[in-house]
Design a protein around this motif. Structure first.
Motif, short mmCIF file in Angstrom:
data_model
loop_
_atom_site.label_atom_id
_atom_site.label_comp_id
_atom_site.label_asym_id
_atom_site.label_seq_id
_atom_site.Cartn_x
_atom_site.Cartn_y
_atom_site.Cartn_z
N TRP A 106 0.81 -1.21 0.00
CA TRP A 106 0.00 0.00 0.00
C TRP A 106 0.85 1.27 0.00
N ASP A 108 -0.07 5.81 -0.38
CA ASP A 108 -1.16 6.78 -0.47
C ASP A 108 -1.59 7.06 -1.90
N LYS A 111 -5.10 5.98 -2.82
CA LYS A 111 -6.29 6.70 -2.35
C LYS A 111 -7.06 7.32 -3.51
N GLY A 117 -9.19 4.53 1.67
CA GLY A 117 -7.85 4.13 2.08
C GLY A 117 -7.68 2.63 2.13
#
Length: 169
Positions: A106, A108, A111, A117
């Motif tokens: 993962w 950001d 997003k 998230g």
């Protein structure tokens, strides 16, 4: 087949492929649709060492994931035109639920696709187990341009455009 007419070991093949794809930001993942057509989608390459498996993050409700669920044979292709390197990996897709792996992969960046998230319930981990690959490794851009120019002037085919090999994994 490589120029030495020898087949690399699995470890050598994985090392070569890892080297060729490690800096390629996006790959094209090709699936087979319900109608039997091939359809490719761009996917973000994960910044993990290639070990025979390729990982992606997708959406559970996408056509792409639905196609992999029904027909897991896929192809992943990479292109690095700046280095004249190209890789095509054939394999089997698995749709995986693994929170630890998701946390490892993962960033950001995701997003934009998953507004909730990392806890977004529509996230789907995709693991491609490579079965074989073919790669074209350029001998360098300037050398390739020289070879093409010489071939155009002399009418004789270019002789050293790099390496090409097909490998089983």
């Amino acid at each position: 087949m490589n120029q030495n007419n020898e087949h690399p070991t699995r470890e050598e093949a994985i090392k070569t492929l890892s080297h060729l794809i490690k800096d390629v930001k996006f790959a094209m993942l090709t699936v087979t649709t319900d109608q039997g057509h091939l359809k490719a989608h761009p996917m973000t390459t994960q910044q993990t060492e290639f070990d025979g498996d390729v990982w992606f993050i997708g959406g559970k409700d996408t056509e792409q994931v639905q196609c992999m669920r029904a027909r897991p044979q896929v192809n992943v292709s990479y292109a690095d035109p700046g280095k004249n390197n190209y890789v095509s990996v054939s394999g089997t897709a698995q749709l995986v639920e693994d929170r630890a792996k998701l946390e490892e992969l993962w960033s950001d960046f995701y997003k934009a696709y998953f507004p909730q998230g990392i806890d977004d319930p529509s996230i789907q981990l995709i693991k491609i187990s490579a079965q074989g690959a073919e790669y074209w490794e350029g001998s360098g851009k300037m050398k390739a341009l020289f070879q093409m120019a010489r071939a155009a002037v002399t009418g004789k085919p270019a002789t050293d455009m790099g390496n090409n090999d097909t490998i089983n994994l």
